[in-house]
Design an enzyme around this catalytic site. Sequence first.
Site, short mmCIF file in Angstrom:
data_model
loop_
_atom_site.label_atom_id
_atom_site.label_comp_id
_atom_site.label_asym_id
_atom_site.label_seq_id
_atom_site.Cartn_x
_atom_site.Cartn_y
_atom_site.Cartn_z
N SER A 98 0.85 -1.13 0.21
CA SER A 98 0.02 0.00 -0.04
C SER A 98 0.88 1.33 -0.02
O SER A 98 1.61 1.57 0.90
CB SER A 98 -0.91 0.03 1.36
OG SER A 98 -1.85 -1.04 1.20
N HIS A 104 -2.86 0.78 -4.69
CA HIS A 104 -2.42 -0.42 -5.29
C HIS A 104 -2.40 -0.24 -6.88
O HIS A 104 -3.55 0.09 -7.33
CB HIS A 104 -2.97 -1.92 -4.98
CG HIS A 104 -2.40 -2.40 -3.72
ND1 HIS A 104 -1.36 -3.20 -3.49
CD2 HIS A 104 -2.94 -1.95 -2.48
CE1 HIS A 104 -1.50 -3.36 -2.07
NE2 HIS A 104 -2.26 -2.79 -1.50
N HIS A 156 -5.93 -8.91 -1.90
CA HIS A 156 -5.86 -9.55 -0.44
C HIS A 156 -7.09 -10.24 -0.33
O HIS A 156 -7.80 -10.46 -1.01
CB HIS A 156 -6.34 -8.14 0.40
CG HIS A 156 -4.96 -7.09 0.09
ND1 HIS A 156 -5.23 -6.24 -0.94
CD2 HIS A 156 -4.07 -6.83 1.06
CE1 HIS A 156 -4.07 -5.51 -0.80
NE2 HIS A 156 -3.46 -5.91 0.21
N TYR A 191 -9.08 -10.09 1.88
CA TYR A 191 -10.49 -9.52 2.49
C TYR A 191 -11.27 -9.07 1.23
O TYR A 191 -12.42 -8.95 1.41
CB TYR A 191 -10.23 -8.51 3.45
CG TYR A 191 -9.24 -7.19 2.80
CD1 TYR A 191 -9.74 -6.42 1.86
CD2 TYR A 191 -7.96 -7.30 3.35
CE1 TYR A 191 -9.10 -5.44 1.50
CE2 TYR A 191 -7.27 -6.35 2.70
CZ TYR A 191 -7.82 -5.27 1.90
OH TYR A 191 -6.78 -4.23 1.43
N GLU A 192 -10.63 -9.10 0.04
CA GLU A 192 -11.40 -8.91 -1.36
C GLU A 192 -12.30 -9.86 -1.65
O GLU A 192 -13.16 -9.86 -2.60
CB GLU A 192 -10.44 -8.42 -2.35
CG GLU A 192 -9.49 -6.88 -1.85
CD GLU A 192 -8.52 -6.74 -2.90
OE1 GLU A 192 -9.02 -6.51 -4.11
OE2 GLU A 192 -7.48 -7.13 -2.70
N ALA A 246 2.57 -2.64 3.95
CA ALA A 246 2.21 -1.50 5.25
C ALA A 246 1.91 -2.36 6.44
O ALA A 246 1.00 -3.19 6.37
CB ALA A 246 1.16 -0.32 4.61
N MET A 263 -2.10 -7.11 6.65
CA MET A 263 -3.29 -7.85 6.16
C MET A 263 -2.84 -8.40 4.83
O MET A 263 -3.49 -8.69 3.84
CB MET A 263 -4.32 -7.00 5.61
CG MET A 263 -5.16 -6.01 6.73
SD MET A 263 -6.36 -5.14 6.38
CE MET A 263 -6.53 -4.18 7.73
N SER A 264 -1.33 -8.55 4.65
CA SER A 264 -0.93 -9.28 3.25
C SER A 264 0.40 -10.10 3.65
O SER A 264 0.50 -10.28 4.74
CB SER A 264 -0.67 -8.12 2.49
OG SER A 264 0.33 -7.34 2.74
N ASN A 307 1.26 3.40 10.99
CA ASN A 307 0.44 3.90 12.17
C ASN A 307 0.78 3.01 13.39
O ASN A 307 1.40 1.99 13.11
CB ASN A 307 -0.92 3.73 11.80
CG ASN A 307 -1.34 2.35 11.37
OD1 ASN A 307 -0.97 1.89 10.35
ND2 ASN A 307 -2.12 1.63 12.55
N HIS A 357 -7.30 4.28 6.38
CA HIS A 357 -6.56 3.64 5.06
C HIS A 357 -5.97 5.06 4.61
O HIS A 357 -4.68 4.89 4.21
CB HIS A 357 -7.61 3.13 4.32
CG HIS A 357 -7.05 2.69 3.07
ND1 HIS A 357 -6.00 1.43 3.22
CD2 HIS A 357 -7.00 2.90 1.79
CE1 HIS A 357 -5.57 1.18 1.95
NE2 HIS A 357 -6.29 2.00 0.84
N1 HPA Z 1 -3.52 -3.21 11.06
C1 HPA Z 1 -3.79 -3.91 10.10
N2 HPA Z 1 -3.13 -3.77 8.78
C2 HPA Z 1 -2.59 -2.61 8.72
C3 HPA Z 1 -2.32 -1.62 9.60
C4 HPA Z 1 -2.81 -1.76 10.96
O1 HPA Z 1 -2.89 -1.10 11.91
N3 HPA Z 1 -1.73 -0.54 9.13
C5 HPA Z 1 -1.50 -0.75 7.95
N4 HPA Z 1 -1.99 -1.90 7.30
#
Ligand code: HPA
Length: 274
Positions: free
Chosen positions: A35, A66, A88, A90-91, A118, A212-213, A236, A248
């Site tokens: 990301s 992406h 991903h 989740y998609e 990320a 998430m990847s 973050n 996001h």
């Molecule tokens: N959690 C899950 N996936 C993420 C995060 C997070 O805090 N930051 C970037 N991708």
Amino acid sequence: MELQVEAEVERLAHARTRLQKAGVEAAAACVVLGSGLKTFGETLTNPLSVSFDDVPEFPRPRVAGHGGELIQGTIGDTLVHCLTGRVHLYEGWHPWELVRAVRTVALLGTGTFVLTNAAGGVREDLAPGDLMLIRDHLNLTGKNVLCGEHHDALGPRFPPMSEVYCAHARARLHSLDPKLVEGVYCQVSGPSYETPSEVKMIGLLGGDAVGMSTVPEAVALRAMGKRVVGLSLITNRAAGLSAVAPNHEEVIAEGKKAAQRMERLLTAAIPALA
Ligand code: HPA
């Protein structure tokens, strides 16, 4: 949806042929860009770009931040591929679809894969803008990409995962960027961010960052005997660890801000790893 492995191996072969016809060859390394990190492809010399639209076997990314192309180019004398986006769990994609592009590049003969993502910082010292070299992972998705019918073309039935992320490559990266920290990446399915209690649990389990990847690609590539390097850009603090809830927009914005450091590291590291 049940996928048949013979048909999957055939799809990979078709996709490989399409890439070869477009001029793509085995490279020293393939970088998968997470990301907000897709600009690395623009730093390559003599770029050749192939849109995923021209490889109908590849699922197309649907998430903001992406891209959807393979860029082949050079860093000095080293031939490199970039995949400017990924899909991903989740998609709603099947786990095999998540790894189709990297498996195709692996079948071309490329031997080293740098998987970037990320991630949210769970460990205390991981703040937005930091890069974390992945030492190992925790898979909390409940899915393993190698489940289902087996085919020897994709590796053994029970591949070891004792060293998913190449220790030798990690040592090289540390020598190039002594400030680079290392940690355990924990993959969750998403798409919702974690609850503060889940983040606490991830920390107790030994996770340093959460995202998430990456895990399906790492597992599929190691099973094929490829060398894997993982790099998380901390965008973050994970949920509950900062006054701001993960979102996001922040993930994309931090990705863009820290992209330069990631790009510099990749530009130095890839010829050194090749
Ligand atoms: N959690 C899950 N996936 C993420 C995060 C997070 O805090 N930051 C970037 N991708």
